[in-house]
Enzyme design. Structure first.
Site, PDB file in Angstrom:
ATOM      1  N   ASP A 156       0.864  -1.187   0.000  1.00  0.00           N
ATOM      2  CA  ASP A 156       0.000   0.000   0.000  1.00  0.00           C
ATOM      3  C   ASP A 156       0.902   1.240   0.000  1.00  0.00           C
ATOM      4  O   ASP A 156       1.814   1.356   0.813  1.00  0.00           O
ATOM      5  CB  ASP A 156      -0.888  -0.026   1.251  1.00  0.00           C
ATOM      6  CG  ASP A 156      -1.916   1.095   1.242  1.00  0.00           C
ATOM      7  OD1 ASP A 156      -3.119   0.796   1.114  1.00  0.00           O
ATOM      8  OD2 ASP A 156      -1.525   2.261   1.369  1.00  0.00           O
ATOM      9  N   ASP A 165      -3.973   2.476  -4.972  1.00  0.00           N
ATOM     10  CA  ASP A 165      -2.625   2.452  -4.390  1.00  0.00           C
ATOM     11  C   ASP A 165      -2.317   1.169  -3.626  1.00  0.00           C
ATOM     12  O   ASP A 165      -1.461   1.149  -2.769  1.00  0.00           O
ATOM     13  CB  ASP A 165      -2.424   3.674  -3.475  1.00  0.00           C
ATOM     14  CG  ASP A 165      -3.075   3.508  -2.108  1.00  0.00           C
ATOM     15  OD1 ASP A 165      -4.091   2.799  -2.022  1.00  0.00           O
ATOM     16  OD2 ASP A 165      -2.542   4.078  -1.146  1.00  0.00           O
ATOM     17  N   GLU A 166      -2.998   0.110  -3.954  1.00  0.00           N
ATOM     18  CA  GLU A 166      -2.926  -1.077  -3.107  1.00  0.00           C
ATOM     19  C   GLU A 166      -3.028  -2.358  -3.936  1.00  0.00           C
ATOM     20  O   GLU A 166      -3.867  -2.450  -4.823  1.00  0.00           O
ATOM     21  CB  GLU A 166      -4.129  -1.003  -2.180  1.00  0.00           C
ATOM     22  CG  GLU A 166      -4.048  -1.741  -0.914  1.00  0.00           C
ATOM     23  CD  GLU A 166      -5.199  -1.293  -0.015  1.00  0.00           C
ATOM     24  OE1 GLU A 166      -5.823  -2.165   0.567  1.00  0.00           O
ATOM     25  OE2 GLU A 166      -5.472  -0.073   0.073  1.00  0.00           O
TER      26      GLU A 166
END
Ligand code: DCP
Ligand code: CA
Ligand code: CA
Length: 351
Positions: free
Chosen positions: A4, A102-103
């Site tokens: 993340d 974002d992960e």
């Protein structure tokens, strides 16, 4: 592993505005001197020190810290940076599942056999992302998705956090109920009313009582509280279709030339299909003529990943639909409706 990116939108902004690096910074809606509506999308850790958080009204953030740096949201840019960072992470994965901008989950099934080498590997991924994009991230390493996610949260920011399977219960037990992935505020309140305060309490709770109150979700919750998660890393299918085109040096009406091109293109397409371990259901042939008109013809077939199925369907489409009089300039072969399941093996179709 769960990777993340740290304070993602603001981290992206820092890359192109180095001058904000040591200032509390917020990406979100315009605060308009405290009159603005809308929320904080995210903020850096300096701003978090003052109590500013994602999702908070921007006017509240402004009240807390009017002299912070406020920046508007630039999704296109964050998406571009996301593609870069995820591209790096993906290179290291046996299986890869992006779950948000974002992960992503990274499964290492062959590349690492023990926790120590997994952590070494996580370091490599983290360093590569930082070197190639300039962005910081945190990686959680564990034996399943739930624990990797929780480990990542615990390792933030700029960290690598390992939670071994045998440490899971200890790791989870003191956590707040709503820190457990899948439990929101409402469920937390219900659980508290039943006398459960922590994840550890939930882990040891009376299962029948949980079932009465929550049904099968109750059982799932308790599994989570015990660090159990059987869900798989599901690969994303970003590729919607795979195709190749060929422009002839000279426009042609020759059937043999066109068919040779179809075989060549089919071969290239199949190589890519098989490399990605995909199969297809739809075959499309594109014919562009010297007068720039274009013909697209598609057909659905039984799911397959085989050259013969592609080449014969493409040949058939060409034979049926190509103009006999117009000269062809360009020909294309494309497969779509891609999936992970293998095509039926020829041999089975006789059983
Ligand atoms: N985001 C959003 N709306 C929210 C929360 C976040 O649009 N309510 C955006 C901004 C974040 C990005 O998604 O930069 C990623 O969200 P995260 O929850 O992962 O938070 P951050 O990356 O900002 O911070 P952290 O370092 O805690 O991961
Ligand atoms: Ca993040
Ligand atoms: Ca995130």
């Amino acid at each position: 592993m769960l990777i993340d990116m740290d304070y993602f939108f603001v981290a992206c902004e820092e890359l192109r505005r180095p001058e904000i690096k040591d200032k509390p910074t917020i990406v979100g809606f315009d605060p308009k001197q405290g009159e603005g509506r809308g929320v904080v999308m995210t903020c850096n850790y300096l701003a978090r020190k003052f109590g500013i958080r994602s999702g908070m009204p921007i006017s509240t953030a402004y009240r807390i810290k009017p002299d912070a740096v406020y920046l508007p949201i630039d999704y296109d840019y964050y998406e571009k940076m996301s593609r870069e960072a995820m591209g790096v992470a993906k290179r290291y994965a046996d299986r890869f599942e992006q779950v948000s901008i974002d992960e992503a989950y990274i499964e290492l099934s062959r590349k690492s056999i023990d926790y120590d080498s997994a952590v070494e590997y996580a370091k490599k991924i983290k360093e590569s992302i930082n070197k190639e994009t300039g962005l910081p991230c945190t990686i959680g390493v564990s034996s399943n998705k739930l624990l990797a996610k929780m480990a990542c949260e615990a390792g933030k920011p700029d960290g690598i956090k390992l939670v071994k399977e045998e440490e899971a219960k200890e790791f989870l037990k003191g956590k707040d109920l709503d820190d457990l992935y899948g439990i929101g505020r409402k469920t937390k309140e219900k659980l508290e009313a039943m006398g459960y305060k922590t994840v550890g309490d939930l882990a040891k709770a009376n299962t029948m009582e949980l079932m009465e109150k929550f049904g099968s979700y109750g059982v799932e919750m308790q599994k989570s509280a015990n660090g159990i998660d059987e869900s798989k890393v599901e690969e994303n299918y970003e590729v919607k279709s795979i195709g190749r085109e060929k422009t002839f040096e000279r426009d042609t009406t020759e059937r043999t030339v066109a068919l040779a091109a179809i075989r060549e293109l089919s071969n290239e397409v199949i190589k890519e299909v098989q490399k990605a371990e995909l199969s297809f259901k739809v075959v499309t042939v594109k014919m562009r003529y010297a007068d720039f008109t274009e013909h697209l013809k598609s057909r659905s077939i039984r799911r397959s990943d085989q050259y013969d199925d592609l080449a014969s369907t493409a040949t058939d489409l060409y034979s049926k639909y190509a103009s006999r009089v117009k000269r062809i300039r360009k020909i294309g072969v494309r497969v779509s409706d891609l999936g992970k399941e293998k095509g039926q093996k020829k041999i089975n179709s006789f059983v």
